[in-house]
Write a protein that holds these residues in place. Structure first.
Motif, PDB file in Angstrom:
ATOM      1  N   LEU A  40      -5.690  -4.051  -1.589  1.00 48.80           N
ATOM      2  CA  LEU A  40      -6.288  -4.305  -0.358  1.00 48.80           C
ATOM      3  C   LEU A  40      -7.281  -5.600  -0.577  1.00 48.80           C
ATOM      4  O   LEU A  40      -7.361  -6.335   0.419  1.00 48.80           O
ATOM      5  CB  LEU A  40      -7.225  -3.334  -0.115  1.00 48.80           C
ATOM      6  N   VAL A  58       0.670  -1.115  -0.010  1.00 49.06           N
ATOM      7  CA  VAL A  58      -0.067   0.073   0.182  1.00 49.06           C
ATOM      8  C   VAL A  58       0.979   1.301   0.058  1.00 49.06           C
ATOM      9  O   VAL A  58       0.771   2.216  -0.764  1.00 49.06           O
ATOM     10  CB  VAL A  58      -1.173  -0.065   1.078  1.00 49.06           C
ATOM     11  N   LEU A  82      -3.740   0.266  -5.415  1.00 43.30           N
ATOM     12  CA  LEU A  82      -4.050   0.427  -3.916  1.00 43.30           C
ATOM     13  C   LEU A  82      -5.502  -0.433  -3.630  1.00 43.30           C
ATOM     14  O   LEU A  82      -5.535  -1.345  -2.652  1.00 43.30           O
ATOM     15  CB  LEU A  82      -4.302   1.904  -3.500  1.00 43.30           C
TER      16      LEU A  82
END
Length: 386
Positions: free
Chosen positions: A261, A128, A257
């Motif tokens: 996740l 991230v 990003l």
């Protein structure tokens, strides 16, 4: 490590935009495949040397020395371009190698602190930081290129290199496994360490299949990138090209990003590395097909962004190797070989395909689809072995 990845990815984003802006503004389209091939070959040679060094050097010593060497070399590139803008060809070559060295070192350092089970959970989360770095670096490149000029972005690159180094001193240094400390011939020791990655890939069926899939995917991305460069160069100038690549990087960072996740929570733990690789190749088949049917700069930019998003979040060689059940020493060598040697050589092969089809540019898109399809086939076999 997330902060270190943030700074290094922001730096490579900046370098990528700057090298493309400098080169495409100075050289005609016929030179683009040659630059891709030459940069890939230089990067592979540098990566082999890096493999031999990283296998026998304590990490903080290596990180300090590498930062100093790369910072000096980036300043040298800035000076060369100031003296003669036609050195943009050589600047493009070296900055391509710098990008690979920076990211290979950053991700290899990260993976060497984790076991395979830990890496499945934590590497996407640490990544991230890299995604945020791509967003920050990409979003700022356009404004900085206009205000400072594309060549002066290299000063900022040096600052980012130096800023990342202290972060490594805040974490425990990875233990380096060295099995040839008693060897007397330094040259033979270096050659043994440099060739360890090739030996690991050659003797493991799982790594061989992974390598073949990586080659096919890299060629796919290179062919998409070449078509995009041809289209951009014919329309925009130096600072505009730099800004476009910066904005693309920001969008790619945002997409990466979100996908990271999901990958850390669902994809990798539930479906595994192989499914992610198949997903990457299959998506590129459709993306390349869309670019073939509809054409245009927008479709090529979307295909390039999609490839980068999937590559950074699902398909980075260090993530795959780190999540597979290999000893740490094998992981380090295989990472450097896959990401630092085979990947650049695959880019060179993509440039060679573009040169071979120079008189039939319409066939480039078909070659792109074929390459992505080969990747899907390879990773389908990879899944059963994994």
């Amino acid at each position: 490590m997330a902060g270190f990845l943030f700074l290094n990815t922001a730096n490579t984003t900046l370098l990528s935009a700057a090298k493309n802006g400098l080169f495409l503004a100075e050289y005609e389209a016929a030179q683009i495949p040659l630059a891709i091939i030459a940069a890939a070959l230089l990067t592979a040679v540098v990566a082999v040397i890096f493999t031999g060094i990283v296998a026998g050097t304590q990490r903080r010593i290596l990180a300090t020395g590498l930062t100093g060497v790369l910072a000096i070399s980036v300043l040298a590139c800035r000076t060369m371009f100031e003296i003669n803008p036609r050195t943009a060809f050589w600047v493009y070559l070296w900055l391509s190698a710098v990008q690979v060295l920076v990211l290979t070192h950053a991700w290899e350092y990260s993976s060497s602190t984790l076991t395979g089970r830990q890496a499945k959970r934590m590497l996407p989360m640490m990544g991230v930081g890299a995604s945020l770095g791509a967003i920050a670096g990409g979003a700022g490149v356009g404004t900085l290129a206009v205000r400072l000029g594309t060549p002066n972005l290299l000063w900022l690159s040096v600052a980012l290199l130096l800023a990342g180094l202290p972060l490594l001193w805040l974490i425990d240094e990875p233990i380096r496994e060295i099995d040839d400390q008693g060897a007397k011939n330094p040259l033979m020791v270096f050659l043994k360490r440099s060739g360890r990655g090739f030996h690991s890939v050659a003797t493991s069926k799982l790594l061989r299949i992974l390598a073949f899939g990586l080659i096919a995917l890299t060629m796919t991305g290179t062919l998409i990138d070449l078509q995009l460069k041809f289209a951009i160069q014919s329309v925009y100038g130096q600072n505009e090209i730099t800004a476009i690549y910066g904005l693309m990087s920001a969008g790619i960072g945002a997409g990466t990003l979100l996908l990271q996740l999901w990958a850390s929570r669902v994809l990798f733990p539930r479906f595994g590395v192989s499914f992610a690789a198949i997903l990457h190749g299959g998506t590129l088949v459709f993306a390349a097909g869309g670019a073939t049917l509809f054409g245009g700069l927008t479709m090529l930019m979307l295909a390039q962004a999609l490839d980068d998003i999937l590559q950074f979040s699902l398909q980075k060689p260090v993530e795959q190797v780190s999540m597979l059940p290999f000893p740490g020493r094998v992981k380090t060598a295989a990472l450097a070989t896959l990401g630092g040697v085979l990947r650049p050589l695959s880019k060179a092969a993509g440039g060679g395909v573009a040169l071979a089809l120079a008189t039939r540019p319409e066939l480039l898109s078909l070659a792109t689809i074929a390459s992505a399809s080969l990747a899907v086939a390879a990773y389908s076999r990879h899944r059963s072995h994994y």
